[in-house]
Design an enzyme around this catalytic site. Structure first.
Site, PDB file in Angstrom:
ATOM      1  N   LYS A   1       0.844  -1.198   0.000  1.00 36.08           N
ATOM      2  CA  LYS A   1       0.000   0.000   0.000  1.00 36.08           C
ATOM      3  C   LYS A   1       0.881   1.251   0.000  1.00 36.08           C
ATOM      4  O   LYS A   1       0.687   2.161  -0.786  1.00 36.08           O
ATOM      5  CB  LYS A   1      -0.917  -0.046   1.229  1.00 36.08           C
ATOM      6  CG  LYS A   1      -1.844   1.126   1.340  1.00 36.08           C
ATOM      7  CD  LYS A   1      -2.759   0.984   2.529  1.00 36.08           C
ATOM      8  CE  LYS A   1      -3.369   2.321   2.870  1.00 36.08           C
ATOM      9  NZ  LYS A   1      -4.224   2.287   4.042  1.00 36.08           N
TER      10      LYS A   1
ATOM     11  N   GLU B   1      10.692  -4.721   4.287  1.00 34.41           N
ATOM     12  CA  GLU B   1      10.756  -6.140   3.910  1.00 34.41           C
ATOM     13  C   GLU B   1      10.371  -6.324   2.441  1.00 34.41           C
ATOM     14  O   GLU B   1      11.038  -7.042   1.688  1.00 34.41           O
ATOM     15  CB  GLU B   1       9.779  -6.962   4.772  1.00 34.41           C
ATOM     16  CG  GLU B   1      10.134  -7.045   6.238  1.00 34.41           C
ATOM     17  CD  GLU B   1       9.468  -5.966   7.079  1.00 34.41           C
ATOM     18  OE1 GLU B   1       9.259  -4.838   6.559  1.00 34.41           O
ATOM     19  OE2 GLU B   1       9.164  -6.242   8.249  1.00 34.41           O
TER      20      GLU B   1
ATOM     21  N   GLY C   1      -4.758  -1.838   5.277  1.00 35.41           N
ATOM     22  CA  GLY C   1      -3.961  -2.984   4.808  1.00 35.41           C
ATOM     23  C   GLY C   1      -4.624  -4.324   5.086  1.00 35.41           C
ATOM     24  O   GLY C   1      -4.743  -5.181   4.204  1.00 35.41           O
ATOM     25  N   ARG C   2      -5.090  -4.515   6.317  1.00 33.84           N
ATOM     26  CA  ARG C   2      -5.664  -5.820   6.700  1.00 33.84           C
ATOM     27  C   ARG C   2      -7.083  -6.022   6.163  1.00 33.84           C
ATOM     28  O   ARG C   2      -7.676  -7.072   6.361  1.00 33.84           O
ATOM     29  CB  ARG C   2      -5.611  -5.978   8.215  1.00 33.84           C
ATOM     30  CG  ARG C   2      -6.223  -4.812   8.982  1.00 33.84           C
ATOM     31  CD  ARG C   2      -5.751  -4.795  10.430  1.00 33.84           C
ATOM     32  NE  ARG C   2      -6.199  -3.610  11.152  1.00 33.84           N
ATOM     33  CZ  ARG C   2      -5.550  -2.450  11.172  1.00 33.84           C
ATOM     34  NH1 ARG C   2      -4.445  -2.295  10.473  1.00 33.84           N
ATOM     35  NH2 ARG C   2      -6.008  -1.433  11.885  1.00 33.84           N
TER      36      ARG C   2
ATOM     37  N   GLU D   1      -4.334  -6.401  14.987  1.00 33.22           N
ATOM     38  CA  GLU D   1      -3.820  -5.104  14.541  1.00 33.22           C
ATOM     39  C   GLU D   1      -4.926  -4.042  14.646  1.00 33.22           C
ATOM     40  O   GLU D   1      -4.646  -2.860  14.786  1.00 33.22           O
ATOM     41  CB  GLU D   1      -3.283  -5.195  13.105  1.00 33.22           C
ATOM     42  CG  GLU D   1      -2.364  -4.048  12.747  1.00 33.22           C
ATOM     43  CD  GLU D   1      -1.536  -4.284  11.496  1.00 33.22           C
ATOM     44  OE1 GLU D   1      -0.350  -4.619  11.603  1.00 33.22           O
ATOM     45  OE2 GLU D   1      -2.087  -4.130  10.394  1.00 33.22           O
TER      46      GLU D   1
ATOM     47  N   HIS E   1      -5.201 -32.746  18.436  1.00 32.65           N
ATOM     48  CA  HIS E   1      -4.095 -33.570  18.932  1.00 32.65           C
ATOM     49  C   HIS E   1      -2.931 -32.696  19.396  1.00 32.65           C
ATOM     50  O   HIS E   1      -1.814 -33.192  19.545  1.00 32.65           O
ATOM     51  CB  HIS E   1      -3.645 -34.524  17.829  1.00 32.65           C
ATOM     52  CG  HIS E   1      -4.760 -35.447  17.428  1.00 32.65           C
ATOM     53  ND1 HIS E   1      -4.998 -36.641  18.069  1.00 32.65           N
ATOM     54  CD2 HIS E   1      -5.730 -35.311  16.498  1.00 32.65           C
ATOM     55  CE1 HIS E   1      -6.062 -37.214  17.520  1.00 32.65           C
ATOM     56  NE2 HIS E   1      -6.530 -36.423  16.572  1.00 32.65           N
TER      57      HIS E   1
ATOM     58  N   LYS F   1       9.612  -0.627  13.836  1.00 28.82           N
ATOM     59  CA  LYS F   1      10.172  -0.286  12.522  1.00 28.82           C
ATOM     60  C   LYS F   1      11.264   0.777  12.678  1.00 28.82           C
ATOM     61  O   LYS F   1      12.338   0.677  12.087  1.00 28.82           O
ATOM     62  CB  LYS F   1       9.080   0.267  11.598  1.00 28.82           C
ATOM     63  CG  LYS F   1       8.074  -0.752  11.129  1.00 28.82           C
ATOM     64  CD  LYS F   1       7.124  -0.076  10.135  1.00 28.82           C
ATOM     65  CE  LYS F   1       5.896  -0.911   9.870  1.00 28.82           C
ATOM     66  NZ  LYS F   1       4.888  -0.224   9.082  1.00 28.82           N
TER      67      LYS F   1
HETATM   68  O1  F6P Z   1       3.364  -2.842   9.728  1.00 25.83           O
HETATM   69  C1  F6P Z   1       2.017  -3.009   9.628  1.00 25.83           C
HETATM   70  C2  F6P Z   1       1.510  -2.731   8.253  1.00 25.83           C
HETATM   71  O2  F6P Z   1       1.428  -1.371   8.031  1.00 25.83           O
HETATM   72  C3  F6P Z   1       0.173  -3.406   8.021  1.00 25.83           C
HETATM   73  O3  F6P Z   1      -0.885  -2.701   8.502  1.00 25.83           O
HETATM   74  C4  F6P Z   1       0.193  -3.590   6.551  1.00 25.83           C
HETATM   75  O4  F6P Z   1      -0.760  -4.530   6.152  1.00 25.83           O
HETATM   76  C5  F6P Z   1       1.606  -4.038   6.346  1.00 25.83           C
HETATM   77  O5  F6P Z   1       2.360  -3.286   7.261  1.00 25.83           O
HETATM   78  C6  F6P Z   1       2.147  -3.864   4.957  1.00 25.83           C
HETATM   79  O6  F6P Z   1       2.115  -2.527   4.542  1.00 25.83           O
HETATM   80  P1  F6P Z   1       2.272  -2.134   3.039  1.00 25.83           P
HETATM   81  O7  F6P Z   1       1.171  -2.748   2.261  1.00 25.83           O
HETATM   82  O8  F6P Z   1       2.229  -0.640   3.016  1.00 25.83           O
HETATM   83  O9  F6P Z   1       3.602  -2.655   2.562  1.00 25.83           O
END
Ligand code: F6P
Length: 546
Positions: free
Chosen positions: A205, A211, A265-266, A351, A382, A510
């Protein structure tokens, strides 16, 4: 607004002291219509919530609590694009993404439906060209593998849906999800792939996530060992709000699929973040997923609170968290293809509602979101069910049960279903000392041996669960289920007077990671940290092989 001070909450406090010892087993024995009174249907989806620690009085008090916080009004505020995400001054419109009726949804005076429809059309055209072979790789071969590079909401939702839609997967198309910055994730995925037939979807987003950008850069470096710079456009597309950063990364913005800041995002799998779903299972099936989400939206928006599935599930959660003191909630799908469903639900819920500050910025004095966890049944039985049955904590469970399998040739489904039902029955009923004694006597135990074993075989019971039952895990049903939980989270956030749509709590880690990175990479003086962190950095420097 502090919910614990309002009369409806206080009335529940008093009611809890009367009800805490009431046994569900006795209630079932006395109330022949309990299931009828405590179940709700939405289309083909049934919620049976009769195995909960509630009476009719409890439910009407819980519904009164929802009324007292203006639940219906909040629902409408969300659907109509009000900036209810107050700390970011944003609307919350994942529901507009699946607004299949296409009625206008206004944000700042602009109808967002044309924007949404244009991106859906772009996704459809793109999927058609990839599937038909019009879009080819740099050596004119058809794309066979989609690699989604994203994390959190840009990974968990689409990954879960692709697993669940495996029976709908397009022949000759595979999908892979790379999220972790641990190089193992990307390396082990790329190992199996051919750059000539691989398409990367870089999903972020913000397009600033460390990452995702690190993985995307390494994927491009891998690709460039085979292809040339001008070939990158055929193998990398992006999903983002941030065209500038997408262009700076080197992806042609013509190959960018837009999302908007009013999609959390979620909550974003319904947007172009769902592109890997559409590429893997077809745009038709992606649209069927949207249809299912929309069906649940209609239910949530129009049903009275007492017959409203997300509202009732949310209220039951509040009942256990704030009155019984439950800290966790298990979600156990009896469908192996929903293995990642609890993971997605974990981000969605934790979150959203992992908050200690109310909307007005005051510190809370009551509990909010639970720990969400789970794995598919029967595996969980189990592993951790022992604690749910006989442990000292009260852990409400959601059983998610499709009646029919996509793989009916193997006659396993009856066993699977019998196990799911048996667990919820066992949790509710338990097994008392007399029953255990009778069993032990039948098995030939007596005297000291019998008395010694007996207490260990007693199940306290009276442990709550919901059952979500439906005919089959179709794309529509999956859409309904995900939307159900999204709305449940919103209902709970509304009761707790928190903003479920920001996530400031992930920022500190972060920031600190960025500050620590040079200390790990360089050999100079370590910056000032606490003594534990400094010592760990020094040890890492000593132990690193390169
Ligand atoms: O670190 C949390 C977050 O901002 C989430 O809310 C989001 O889904 C994820 O990181 C990834 O963010 P992006 O889509 O901006 O890479």
């Amino acid at each position: 607004m502090t919910p614990i001070n309002i009369p409806e909450w206080q009335s529940l406090v008093r009611h809890y002291s009367d009800l805490k010892y009431v046994s569900m087993r006795e209630q079932f024995a006395l109330e022949s219509d309990r299931v009828h009174d405590f179940s709700i249907k939405s289309g083909d989806l049934l919620l049976d919530y009769s195995k909960n620690r509630v009476t009719r009085e409890t439910m009407s008090k819980l519904v009164a609590l929802a009324e007292s916080v203006d639940m219906t009004d909040w629902i409408e505020r969300m659907f109509t694009g009000e900036a209810i995400n107050n700390t970011e001054n944003r609307a919350v419109l994942h529901t507009a993404l699946r607004n299949r009726g296409n009625s206008p949804v206004m944000v700042d005076g602009e109808d967002v439906m044309p924007l949404i429809n244009a991106v859906l059309k772009q996704m459809k055209d793109f999927c058609n060209s990839v599937h038909s072979g019009q879009w080819l790789g740099f050596t004119d071969k058809k794309i066979t593998d989609i690699v989604n590079i994203g994390i959190g909401g840009s990974d968990l939702g689409p990954a879960m849906i692709c697993d669940a839609l495996e029976p709908y997967g397009i022949d000759g198309m595979s999908v892979h999800f790379v999220s972790n910055v641990d190089g193992t994730d990307l390396s082990t995925s790329l190992e199996k792939l051919n750059p000539e037939t691989t398409l990367f979807v870089v999903a972020s987003k913000t397009f600033t996530t460390q990452e995702t950008l690190t993985n995307a850069e390494s994927a491009r470096a891998w690709f460039l060992k085979a292809g040339a710079q001008q070939d990158v456009a055929k193998h990398f597309v992006a999903v983002s709000t941030n065209a500038e950063a997408v262009a700076a990364f080197g992806i042609d913005t013509a190959n960018m699929f837009e999302i908007w800041d009013w999609v959390g995002g979620r909550y974003s799998l319904w947007s172009a973040i769902g592109l890997p779903i559409a590429l893997y299972a077809g745009m038709d099936n992606f649209e069927r997923l949207l249809d299912g989400g929309h069906e649940m939206d209609n239910h949530f928006r129009t049903q009275p609170l007492a017959e409203n599935m997300p509202v009732i599930m949310g209220l039951l959660g509040v009942w256990y968290i704030n009155f019984f003191g439950s800290a966790t909630q298990a979600i156990v799908p009896y469908d192996h293809s929903l293995a990642r469903f609890p993971n997605h639900m974990q981000q969605l819920d934790m979150e959203s509602n992992g908050k200690v500050t109310n909307r007005e910025g005051q510190r809370l004095s009551y509990k909010t979101g639970p720990v969400i966890w789970g794995t598919p049944g029967t595996n969980g039985q189990h592993a951790y069910f022992q604690l749910i049955h006989q442990g000292t904590q009260l852990i409400p469970v959601d059983f998610v049960l499709p009646v029919n399998s996509h793989y009916p040739d193997l006659d396993h489904q009856s066993i699977l279903l019998a196990n799911g039902l048996a667990q919820s029955e066992a949790l509710m009923k338990g097994k008392n000392a007399e029953e255990v004694r009778e069993e032990l006597v039948k098995e030939g135990y007596e005297g000291k041996e019998l008395e010694g074993l007996l207490p260990h075989k007693v199940f306290p019971g009276n442990r709550p669960s919901n059952t979500l039952l439906f005919p089959k895990l179709t794309p529509e049903m999956l859409g309904q289920l995900v939307a159900l939980y999204e709305h449940k989270v919103f209902v709970q956030g509304t009761i707790w007077n928190i903003n479920s749509f920001d996530q400031w709590g992930v920022e500190l880690g972060k920031q600190l990671a960025k500050a620590i990175l040079p200390d790990i990479q360089n050999s100079g003086k370590v910056a000032v940290h606490d003594s534990s962190t400094t010592n760990l950095i020094k040890l890492i420097r000593e132990l690193r092989l390169k």
